[in-house]
Write an enzyme that holds these catalytic residues in place. Sequence first.
Site, short mmCIF file in Angstrom:
data_model
loop_
_atom_site.label_atom_id
_atom_site.label_comp_id
_atom_site.label_asym_id
_atom_site.label_seq_id
_atom_site.Cartn_x
_atom_site.Cartn_y
_atom_site.Cartn_z
CE LYS A 13 -1.81 -1.34 4.14
NZ LYS A 13 -0.87 -2.56 4.10
NE ARG A 88 -3.63 -1.68 10.23
CZ ARG A 88 -3.25 -0.80 9.40
NH1 ARG A 88 -3.07 0.44 9.51
NH2 ARG A 88 -1.73 -1.91 8.97
NE ARG A 127 7.86 -2.85 6.07
CZ ARG A 127 6.71 -2.53 5.86
NH1 ARG A 127 6.34 -1.83 5.16
NH2 ARG A 127 5.82 -2.89 7.15
NE ARG A 160 7.00 -0.42 9.79
CZ ARG A 160 6.14 -0.28 9.29
NH1 ARG A 160 5.94 -0.10 8.38
NH2 ARG A 160 4.99 -1.29 9.32
NE ARG A 171 2.60 -4.95 10.70
CZ ARG A 171 3.40 -4.75 10.35
NH1 ARG A 171 4.85 -5.29 10.13
NH2 ARG A 171 2.78 -4.30 9.27
P1 AP5 Z 1 5.15 -1.76 1.43
O1 AP5 Z 1 4.44 -0.42 0.70
O2 AP5 Z 1 5.65 -0.85 2.75
O3 AP5 Z 1 3.68 -2.65 2.54
P2 AP5 Z 1 2.27 -1.83 2.59
O4 AP5 Z 1 1.39 -2.01 2.90
O5 AP5 Z 1 2.60 -0.65 2.88
O6 AP5 Z 1 2.82 -2.52 4.42
P3 AP5 Z 1 2.38 -1.69 6.61
O7 AP5 Z 1 3.80 -2.51 6.87
O8 AP5 Z 1 3.10 -0.28 5.90
O9 AP5 Z 1 1.17 -2.12 6.54
P4 AP5 Z 1 0.85 -1.23 7.70
O10 AP5 Z 1 -0.38 -1.96 7.90
O11 AP5 Z 1 1.28 -2.98 8.64
O12 AP5 Z 1 0.71 -0.77 8.81
P5 AP5 Z 1 1.41 0.58 8.79
O13 AP5 Z 1 1.88 1.74 8.96
O14 AP5 Z 1 0.43 1.18 8.45
O15 AP5 Z 1 6.04 -2.94 1.29
C1 AP5 Z 1 5.98 -3.28 2.19
C2 AP5 Z 1 7.73 -4.45 1.72
O16 AP5 Z 1 7.68 -4.60 0.09
C3 AP5 Z 1 8.67 -2.65 1.35
O17 AP5 Z 1 10.32 -3.14 1.51
C4 AP5 Z 1 8.38 -2.72 -0.47
O18 AP5 Z 1 9.48 -2.22 -0.57
C5 AP5 Z 1 8.19 -4.23 -0.78
N1 AP5 Z 1 7.45 -4.23 -2.27
C6 AP5 Z 1 6.09 -3.65 -1.80
N2 AP5 Z 1 5.67 -3.47 -3.06
C7 AP5 Z 1 6.19 -4.78 -4.06
C8 AP5 Z 1 6.28 -5.42 -5.39
N3 AP5 Z 1 5.11 -5.12 -6.04
N4 AP5 Z 1 7.28 -6.20 -5.13
C9 AP5 Z 1 8.09 -5.90 -4.62
N5 AP5 Z 1 8.33 -5.54 -3.28
C10 AP5 Z 1 7.29 -4.88 -3.17
O19 AP5 Z 1 0.85 0.50 10.54
C11 AP5 Z 1 1.47 0.21 11.17
C12 AP5 Z 1 1.04 -0.99 12.44
O20 AP5 Z 1 0.07 1.08 13.40
C13 AP5 Z 1 -0.06 -1.51 12.79
O21 AP5 Z 1 0.43 -2.67 13.19
C14 AP5 Z 1 -1.19 -0.65 13.88
O22 AP5 Z 1 -0.51 -0.71 15.29
C15 AP5 Z 1 -0.73 0.61 13.85
N6 AP5 Z 1 -2.42 1.36 12.85
C16 AP5 Z 1 -1.58 1.85 12.21
N7 AP5 Z 1 -3.00 2.90 11.31
C17 AP5 Z 1 -3.90 2.03 12.38
C18 AP5 Z 1 -5.16 2.64 12.36
N8 AP5 Z 1 -6.31 2.16 11.65
N9 AP5 Z 1 -5.99 1.22 13.00
C19 AP5 Z 1 -4.90 1.35 15.03
N10 AP5 Z 1 -4.00 1.27 14.63
C20 AP5 Z 1 -2.89 1.73 13.71
#
Ligand code: AP5
Length: 214
Positions: A13, A88, A127, A160, A171
């Site tokens: 994402k 979420r 990552r 991370r 997660r």
């Molecule tokens: P990346 O693009 O970073 O993936 P992502 O889907 O953004 O993954 P996240 O881990 O950031 O999502 P998340 O939803 O768990 O975390 P968030 O920060 O929102 O890609 C991942 C890796 O793959 C990278 O290394 C990239 O280079 C590689 N990649 C990408 N696309 C690729 C492809 N096509 N081919 C090959 N490689 C590829 O949340 C973290 C924490 O915050 C949560 O666990 C929670 O505790 C809290 N939080 C956040 N939002 C909320 C909410 N709304 N409510 C409650 N808690 C929340």
Amino acid sequence: MNLVFLGAPGAGKGTQAERLTAEKKLAYISTGQILREAIGAASPLGNQAKSYMDAGKLVPDDLVIALVEEFLTKNVANGGFLLDGFPRNLEQAGALDASLKKLGKSLDKVVYFDVNEEIVVRRLSGRRTCKGCGKNWHVEFSPPPANMKCDLCGGQIVQRKDDQAETIRNRLVVYREQTAALAGYYEEKELLVRVDASAEVEEVFRRLLKALAC
Ligand code: AP5
């Protein structure tokens, strides 16, 4: 274009959001990134969020809903927006509906990034992230600079804390139990578009633009 990006942790994402917001000039919020910045700054929000994030749990709804309401109020007049990682769960989705109604706005599309768990585990465990600006690399697919310094801000590139194996497992459980149901919620509202996100980054971006018809 008012959008939500939905999908498992590691579905890509954030990677796709970076490209889309640059091309379409959308206001952007990643709740995860804002929470990480708050933890880095040891702010009251960061102190409240840290233990949840380290354990791979959702941060309490009231904290993230307040963040997104503030973002929408500031940005809604300036054109389109993209919400990454919010909502979420169904409570957050209801809160978003209410906020948008209050502001006289609505969502145009919710993009569901469809990818299997084997792929997301590989993406998350490889990552590497800049501590300063949040830019991401992947040890296999887009390796970071050898000196582990960010080419954008000079920050240190690290793994991370929530990308360790056990937290990734937590997660994914949280995602299955609380977030996956949102695909059905938005399908019923006829807002959901699915993008097969298992391909390489540029191909997923082409699919995304096609799904958005832009
Ligand atoms: P990346 O693009 O970073 O993936 P992502 O889907 O953004 O993954 P996240 O881990 O950031 O999502 P998340 O939803 O768990 O975390 P968030 O920060 O929102 O890609 C991942 C890796 O793959 C990278 O290394 C990239 O280079 C590689 N990649 C990408 N696309 C690729 C492809 N096509 N081919 C090959 N490689 C590829 O949340 C973290 C924490 O915050 C949560 O666990 C929670 O505790 C809290 N939080 C956040 N939002 C909320 C909410 N709304 N409510 C409650 N808690 C929340």
